[in-house]
Design a protein around this motif. Structure first.
Motif, PDB file in Angstrom:
ATOM      1  N   UNK A  77       0.830  -1.168   0.000  1.00 54.36           N
ATOM      2  CA  UNK A  77       0.000   0.000   0.000  1.00 54.36           C
ATOM      3  C   UNK A  77       0.882   1.241   0.000  1.00 54.36           C
ATOM      4  N   UNK A  78       0.315   2.331  -0.485  1.00 56.73           N
ATOM      5  CA  UNK A  78       1.081   3.570  -0.613  1.00 56.73           C
ATOM      6  C   UNK A  78       0.207   4.750  -0.230  1.00 56.73           C
ATOM      7  N   UNK A  79       0.841   5.812   0.247  1.00 52.79           N
ATOM      8  CA  UNK A  79       0.126   7.007   0.705  1.00 52.79           C
ATOM      9  C   UNK A  79       0.391   8.189  -0.212  1.00 52.79           C
ATOM     10  N   UNK A  80      -0.678   8.869  -0.552  1.00 56.30           N
ATOM     11  CA  UNK A  80      -0.580  10.165  -1.224  1.00 56.30           C
ATOM     12  C   UNK A  80      -0.843  11.205  -0.140  1.00 56.30           C
ATOM     13  N   UNK A  81       0.230  11.862   0.269  1.00 59.54           N
ATOM     14  CA  UNK A  81       0.166  12.881   1.316  1.00 59.54           C
ATOM     15  C   UNK A  81       0.442  14.218   0.657  1.00 59.54           C
ATOM     16  N   UNK A  82      -0.460  15.187   0.892  1.00 58.95           N
ATOM     17  CA  UNK A  82      -0.298  16.522   0.305  1.00 58.95           C
ATOM     18  C   UNK A  82      -0.167  17.559   1.406  1.00 58.95           C
ATOM     19  N   UNK A  83       0.509  18.653   1.078  1.00 56.98           N
ATOM     20  CA  UNK A  83       0.565  19.774   2.016  1.00 56.98           C
ATOM     21  C   UNK A  83      -0.505  20.786   1.634  1.00 56.98           C
ATOM     22  N   UNK A  84      -0.544  21.901   2.346  1.00 63.17           N
ATOM     23  CA  UNK A  84      -1.583  22.918   2.095  1.00 63.17           C
ATOM     24  C   UNK A  84      -1.450  23.581   0.732  1.00 63.17           C
ATOM     25  N   UNK A  85      -0.285  23.462   0.097  1.00 61.74           N
ATOM     26  CA  UNK A  85      -0.065  24.033  -1.235  1.00 61.74           C
ATOM     27  C   UNK A  85      -0.386  23.042  -2.351  1.00 61.74           C
ATOM     28  N   UNK A  86      -0.751  21.811  -1.986  1.00 60.71           N
ATOM     29  CA  UNK A  86      -1.051  20.800  -2.987  1.00 60.71           C
ATOM     30  C   UNK A  86       0.153  19.968  -3.404  1.00 60.71           C
ATOM     31  N   UNK A  87       1.314  20.251  -2.804  1.00 60.07           N
ATOM     32  CA  UNK A  87       2.493  19.448  -3.133  1.00 60.07           C
ATOM     33  C   UNK A  87       2.353  18.046  -2.550  1.00 60.07           C
ATOM     34  N   UNK A  88       3.055  17.097  -3.147  1.00 65.19           N
ATOM     35  CA  UNK A  88       2.994  15.696  -2.762  1.00 65.19           C
ATOM     36  C   UNK A  88       4.304  15.301  -2.081  1.00 65.19           C
ATOM     37  N   UNK A  89       4.181  14.547  -0.996  1.00 64.43           N
ATOM     38  CA  UNK A  89       5.356  14.072  -0.278  1.00 64.43           C
ATOM     39  C   UNK A  89       5.926  12.831  -0.959  1.00 64.43           C
ATOM     40  N   UNK A  90       7.230  12.859  -1.244  1.00 63.49           N
ATOM     41  CA  UNK A  90       7.944  11.713  -1.776  1.00 63.49           C
ATOM     42  C   UNK A  90       9.082  11.375  -0.825  1.00 63.49           C
ATOM     43  N   UNK A  91       9.434  10.093  -0.768  1.00 62.88           N
ATOM     44  CA  UNK A  91      10.529   9.654   0.087  1.00 62.88           C
ATOM     45  C   UNK A  91      11.524   8.837  -0.732  1.00 62.88           C
ATOM     46  N   UNK A  92      12.760   8.814  -0.229  1.00 60.10           N
ATOM     47  CA  UNK A  92      13.798   7.984  -0.842  1.00 60.10           C
ATOM     48  C   UNK A  92      14.374   7.097   0.247  1.00 60.10           C
ATOM     49  N   UNK A  93      14.355   5.794  -0.016  1.00 64.17           N
ATOM     50  CA  UNK A  93      14.878   4.832   0.949  1.00 64.17           C
ATOM     51  C   UNK A  93      16.402   4.811   0.922  1.00 64.17           C
ATOM     52  N   UNK A  94      16.979   4.495   2.065  1.00 63.45           N
ATOM     53  CA  UNK A  94      18.437   4.414   2.212  1.00 63.45           C
ATOM     54  C   UNK A  94      19.023   3.445   1.183  1.00 63.45           C
ATOM     55  N   UNK A  95      20.077   3.862   0.511  1.00 64.59           N
ATOM     56  CA  UNK A  95      20.756   3.017  -0.455  1.00 64.59           C
ATOM     57  C   UNK A  95      20.079   2.930  -1.812  1.00 64.59           C
ATOM     58  N   UNK A  96      19.078   3.780  -2.063  1.00 65.44           N
ATOM     59  CA  UNK A  96      18.382   3.772  -3.352  1.00 65.44           C
ATOM     60  C   UNK A  96      18.418   5.174  -3.958  1.00 65.44           C
ATOM     61  N   UNK A  97      18.006   5.273  -5.210  1.00 66.00           N
ATOM     62  CA  UNK A  97      17.988   6.557  -5.909  1.00 66.00           C
ATOM     63  C   UNK A  97      16.585   7.061  -6.186  1.00 66.00           C
TER      64      UNK A  97
END
Length: 125
Positions: free
Chosen positions: A1-21
């Motif tokens: 499962x995955x989350x679409x998290x937005x801020x008040x400006x409509x931007x989307x949160x993305x993450x990068x896992x350790x050791x990946x690009x």
């Protein structure tokens, strides 16, 4: 499962896992006995140090894409729009968290699920 998290400006949160690009949505795999929302709440707490607001959960669909970090595999993810409370602070296997405009994302390496499905969906509103 995955989350679409937005801020008040409509931007989307993305993450990068350790050791990946590749940048991708927060989320992960189910532990034994978990449903999607329980697992998503656990992953968000463990990886980002914040709390999922259960009243905000909105299912957005199931998506399939080439796995970003496992060559030769595909990922199937149920995507949920969620709000979180508390400060976002990457921890555990997350090295970096960034906010991006889904309509004009920066030139960064993104997971196919994020690039081909999540950001186009998010840019529609």
């Amino acid at each position: 499962m995955a989350a679409l998290i937005r801020d008040h400006s409509g931007r989307v949160l993305l993450v990068r896992k350790r050791g990946t690009k590749a940048f991708m949505q927060p989320g992960g795999k189910l532990d034994a006995g978990e449903d999607d929302i329980t697992a998503l709440a656990r992953e968000i707490s463990e990886e980002l140090g914040c709390v999922l607001d259960p009243a905000s959960v909105l299912p957005l669909g199931a998506f399939d894409a080439v796995a970003a970090n496992e060559p030769g595999f595909r990922v199937e993810a149920n995507l949920y729009r969620v709000d979180v409370t508390g400060e976002i602070s990457p921890s555990r296997e997350i090295d970096e968290a960034i906010w991006v405009d889904p309509a004009s994302p920066p030139d960064i390496h993104m997971a196919p699920l994020t690039r081909d499905h999540v950001l186009p969906l998010a840019s529609q509103g």
